[in-house]
Design an enzyme around this catalytic site. Structure first.
Site, mmCIF file in Angstrom:
data_model
loop_
_atom_site.group_PDB
_atom_site.id
_atom_site.type_symbol
_atom_site.label_atom_id
_atom_site.label_comp_id
_atom_site.label_asym_id
_atom_site.label_seq_id
_atom_site.Cartn_x
_atom_site.Cartn_y
_atom_site.Cartn_z
ATOM 1 N N ARG A 1 28.717 93.308 4.046
ATOM 2 C CA ARG A 1 28.296 94.582 4.632
ATOM 3 C C ARG A 1 28.193 95.658 3.570
ATOM 4 O O ARG A 1 27.270 96.452 3.562
ATOM 5 C CB ARG A 1 29.305 94.989 5.698
ATOM 6 C CG ARG A 1 29.051 96.362 6.281
ATOM 7 C CD ARG A 1 30.185 96.762 7.210
ATOM 8 N NE ARG A 1 30.222 95.947 8.396
ATOM 9 C CZ ARG A 1 31.343 95.573 9.023
ATOM 10 N NH1 ARG A 1 32.515 95.917 8.545
ATOM 11 N NH2 ARG A 1 31.291 94.859 10.116
ATOM 12 N N TYR A 2 29.180 95.717 2.688
ATOM 13 C CA TYR A 2 29.183 96.704 1.605
ATOM 14 C C TYR A 2 28.720 95.998 0.335
ATOM 15 O O TYR A 2 29.045 94.832 0.126
ATOM 16 C CB TYR A 2 30.598 97.221 1.360
ATOM 17 C CG TYR A 2 31.301 97.798 2.548
ATOM 18 C CD1 TYR A 2 30.943 99.055 3.045
ATOM 19 C CD2 TYR A 2 32.328 97.115 3.174
ATOM 20 C CE1 TYR A 2 31.609 99.593 4.127
ATOM 21 C CE2 TYR A 2 33.000 97.656 4.259
ATOM 22 C CZ TYR A 2 32.644 98.900 4.734
ATOM 23 O OH TYR A 2 33.309 99.436 5.793
ATOM 24 N N ARG B 1 31.662 94.220 -2.058
ATOM 25 C CA ARG B 1 32.695 93.310 -1.553
ATOM 26 C C ARG B 1 32.186 92.530 -0.348
ATOM 27 O O ARG B 1 31.353 93.029 0.416
ATOM 28 C CB ARG B 1 33.971 94.059 -1.203
ATOM 29 C CG ARG B 1 33.796 95.208 -0.219
ATOM 30 C CD ARG B 1 34.824 96.285 -0.561
ATOM 31 N NE ARG B 1 34.962 97.322 0.456
ATOM 32 C CZ ARG B 1 34.197 98.404 0.534
ATOM 33 N NH1 ARG B 1 33.170 98.575 -0.271
ATOM 34 N NH2 ARG B 1 34.449 99.323 1.450
ATOM 35 N N CYS C 1 44.479 81.006 13.440
ATOM 36 C CA CYS C 1 45.503 81.988 13.064
ATOM 37 C C CYS C 1 46.873 81.431 13.423
ATOM 38 O O CYS C 1 46.986 80.536 14.270
ATOM 39 C CB CYS C 1 45.310 83.298 13.814
ATOM 40 S SG CYS C 1 43.748 84.094 13.469
ATOM 41 N N CYS D 1 46.395 87.519 18.403
ATOM 42 C CA CYS D 1 46.683 88.881 18.839
ATOM 43 C C CYS D 1 45.810 89.192 20.048
ATOM 44 O O CYS D 1 44.612 88.912 20.021
ATOM 45 C CB CYS D 1 46.385 89.852 17.708
ATOM 46 S SG CYS D 1 47.139 89.337 16.147
ATOM 47 N N CYS E 1 42.614 91.239 19.281
ATOM 48 C CA CYS E 1 41.839 90.834 18.100
ATOM 49 C C CYS E 1 40.367 91.206 18.226
ATOM 50 O O CYS E 1 39.728 90.926 19.232
ATOM 51 C CB CYS E 1 41.957 89.330 17.902
ATOM 52 S SG CYS E 1 40.927 88.751 16.550
ATOM 53 N N ARG F 1 38.046 89.870 16.573
ATOM 54 C CA ARG F 1 37.196 88.676 16.472
ATOM 55 C C ARG F 1 37.590 87.661 17.537
ATOM 56 O O ARG F 1 37.380 86.464 17.368
ATOM 57 C CB ARG F 1 37.324 88.033 15.083
ATOM 58 C CG ARG F 1 36.785 88.900 13.978
ATOM 59 C CD ARG F 1 36.370 88.095 12.744
ATOM 60 N NE ARG F 1 35.889 89.022 11.740
ATOM 61 C CZ ARG F 1 36.601 89.402 10.676
ATOM 62 N NH1 ARG F 1 37.800 88.900 10.462
ATOM 63 N NH2 ARG F 1 36.102 90.275 9.835
ATOM 64 N N ASP G 1 39.558 98.458 18.068
ATOM 65 C CA ASP G 1 38.139 98.141 18.220
ATOM 66 C C ASP G 1 37.806 97.874 19.688
ATOM 67 O O ASP G 1 38.678 97.567 20.486
ATOM 68 C CB ASP G 1 37.791 96.910 17.370
ATOM 69 C CG ASP G 1 37.867 97.213 15.881
ATOM 70 O OD1 ASP G 1 37.213 98.182 15.459
ATOM 71 O OD2 ASP G 1 38.588 96.496 15.158
ATOM 72 N N ASP H 1 36.147 101.248 12.646
ATOM 73 C CA ASP H 1 35.024 100.389 12.296
ATOM 74 C C ASP H 1 33.907 100.729 13.276
ATOM 75 O O ASP H 1 34.055 100.522 14.476
ATOM 76 C CB ASP H 1 35.440 98.917 12.408
ATOM 77 C CG ASP H 1 34.971 98.121 11.212
ATOM 78 O OD1 ASP H 1 33.755 98.160 10.940
ATOM 79 O OD2 ASP H 1 35.809 97.470 10.570
ATOM 80 N N LYS I 1 33.549 100.891 7.990
ATOM 81 C CA LYS I 1 34.724 101.692 8.356
ATOM 82 C C LYS I 1 34.571 103.109 7.824
ATOM 83 O O LYS I 1 34.124 103.292 6.699
ATOM 84 C CB LYS I 1 35.973 101.075 7.735
ATOM 85 C CG LYS I 1 36.295 99.691 8.263
ATOM 86 C CD LYS I 1 37.507 99.103 7.549
ATOM 87 C CE LYS I 1 37.715 97.641 7.900
ATOM 88 N NZ LYS I 1 36.621 96.753 7.455
HETATM 89 C C1 LIG Z 1 36.826 95.820 6.576
HETATM 90 C C2 LIG Z 1 35.756 95.144 5.854
HETATM 91 C C3 LIG Z 1 35.750 95.121 4.452
HETATM 92 C C4 LIG Z 1 36.843 95.761 3.620
HETATM 93 O O1 LIG Z 1 36.737 97.141 3.669
HETATM 94 P P1 LIG Z 1 37.710 98.022 2.758
HETATM 95 O O2 LIG Z 1 37.420 99.403 3.199
HETATM 96 O O3 LIG Z 1 37.327 97.739 1.339
HETATM 97 O O4 LIG Z 1 39.092 97.568 3.041
HETATM 98 C C5 LIG Z 1 34.712 94.516 3.812
HETATM 99 N N1 LIG Z 1 33.710 93.932 4.499
HETATM 100 C C6 LIG Z 1 33.693 93.929 5.838
HETATM 101 C C7 LIG Z 1 32.572 93.263 6.530
HETATM 102 C C8 LIG Z 1 34.719 94.528 6.570
HETATM 103 O O5 LIG Z 1 34.711 94.494 7.897
HETATM 104 S S1 SF4 Z 2 43.871 90.116 14.510
HETATM 105 FE FE1 SF4 Z 2 42.655 88.292 15.096
HETATM 106 S S2 SF4 Z 2 42.130 87.324 13.146
HETATM 107 FE FE2 SF4 Z 2 43.859 88.709 12.738
HETATM 108 S S3 SF4 Z 2 45.729 87.446 12.976
HETATM 109 FE FE3 SF4 Z 2 45.324 88.456 14.938
HETATM 110 S S4 SF4 Z 2 44.150 86.931 16.087
HETATM 111 FE FE4 SF4 Z 2 44.010 86.336 13.932
#
Ligand SMILES: *Cc1c(COP(=O)(O)O)cnc(C)c1O
Ligand code: SF4
Length: 355
Positions: free
Chosen positions: A92-93, A96, A105, A109, A112, A114, A274, A311, A318
């Site tokens: 996305r960025y 990174r 996992c 959670c 979560c 995801r 989220d 996010d 974010k």
């Molecule tokens: C959260 C996230 C990151 C990391 O973001 P930082 O602000 O550097 O911690 C990188 N890529 C994606 C897709 C993310 O969701």
């Molecule tokens: S937030 Fe989602 S991905 Fe992270 S540890 Fe919990 S269940 Fe796993």
């Protein structure tokens, strides 16, 4: 003699442990068909089953409120899909990218982001797909940092992690490897010297980011697990999710941040909840989050201050969401708020002091 305690994965296990009532069994079965369940012994041990509002149970024990899906909630709340060039990578960025090695996992959670993608039955990234993901990273010279996430990468064996870390380290433009995990608290004994060594690699920086949301999660065993990383020269950061009834009061949030810093973990992010499906009972308002951050700023060491971030749905990334300590008065003069909430003109000579 009792057998070693096992991770609770089924409603029958949870019910036997006194964590879910028989009366709600049918509705909980519905939750269980939609979202994965796992409560490790380390987390189950922390739950006070007599407390209906237990903050550890709220994070891991399924709740019938999860069946309440709001129209605003999204299957992919942070828009990972829009930025997935090859399976397993979210880019996305520019500088990174995420590398998702597994969807498994240690604990699942209830909030979560995801939750629609993860679980014990989801396919891990195959050898071919991992090759393709690493090829993508190698072909993108702008990727300076790779974030291992998932799922929880630390459920993988040290041997597997060591191989992935070595392959990432062999890419010259990748300088930083970051691991996002709940394992040090959820399953502290997994953090063996072998696992710690697997993440280290000469010439590259490894960071471990611990996800924990309540101070009680930082048990003596969890603190020892974190110390194994830090003593090995791996710096640690924290991320927490702001959760109603878990950590959304100033005292708990303060205790959580102090616990991190005591463990040599620098608080990094406090995530606003989220829009994950069936999680409205755990979300707070942004205004409430900002007030908590103000309270933290007013009471606690600067080392204990995370950034409060949201996010943005749709994959826009974010952004810090305050609170903001600078404002302007009607004359356009800057005002800065201090830790007690009083406002001061900046520069001071712009506003003559009342005598
Ligand atoms: C959260 C996230 C990151 C990391 O973001 P930082 O602000 O550097 O911690 C990188 N890529 C994606 C897709 C993310 O969701
Ligand atoms: S937030 Fe989602 S991905 Fe992270 S540890 Fe919990 S269940 Fe796993």
């Amino acid at each position: 003699m009792n057998a070693a305690p096992k991770t609770l994965r089924h409603l029958s296990d949870l019910q036997a442990a006194g964590l879910t009532p028989q009366a709600k069994r049918a509705a909980l079965e519905q939750v269980a068909t939609q979202y994965a369940i796992a409560v490790t012994p380390a987390m189950a041990e922390l739950i006070d089953a007599t407390d209906p509002d237990d903050p550890i149970a709220r994070q891991f024990v399924p709740d019938t409120a999860e069946l309440n899906r709001q129209p605003a909630e999204l299957a992919d709340p942070i828009g990972d899909h829009a930025h997935t060039p090859v399976e397993g990578v979210v880019h996305r960025y520019p500088d990174r990218a995420l590398l998702k090695l597994t969807h498994v996992c240690a604990v699942y959670c209830r909030f979560c982001f995801r939750r629609e993608m993860i679980g014990p039955d989801a396919e891990p990234l195959s050898r071919e797909k991992l090759d393709a993901a690493l090829d993508y990273i190698a072909a993108h010279g702008e990727i300076w940092e790779v974030i291992l996430t998932g799922g929880d990468p630390l459920v993988l064996s040290p041997r597997r992690l060591k191989s992935v870390v070595a392959r990432l380290a062999a890419i010259p433009h990748v300088k930083v490897i970051r691991v996002h995990t709940r394992v040090p608290t959820a399953d502290p004994l997994r953090v063996t010297p072998e696992l710690v060594a697997a993440l280290k690699t000469a010439g590259k920086a490894t960071y471990v980011v611990l996800h924990a949301n309540h101070p009680r999660e930082l048990t003596p065993a969890a603190r020892e697990a974190c110390a194994r990383f830090v003593d090995a020269g791996i710096p640690m950061l924290s991320q927490s999710v702001l959760l109603a009834g878990v950590n959304d009061d100033p005292k708990t949030l303060e205790a959580l941040m102090r616990a991190f810093v005591e463990c040599r973990i620098k608080p990094y992010y406090l995530h606003h909840g989220d829009l994950a499906p069936g999680t409205s009972h755990l979300r707070t308002s942004i205004e409430h989050g900002q007030n908590l951050m103000r309270a933290l700023r007013g009471r606690v060491s600067g080392l204990c201050q995370p950034s409060y971030v949201l996010d943005i749905p749709g994959g826009h990334g974010k952004s810090p969401i305050g609170p903001n300590y600078m404002s302007y008065d009607d004359a356009g003069r800057a005002r800065i708020e201090d830790f007690n909430g009083a406002r001061h003109c900046y520069p001071p000579e712009a506003c003559p002091q009342p005598r």
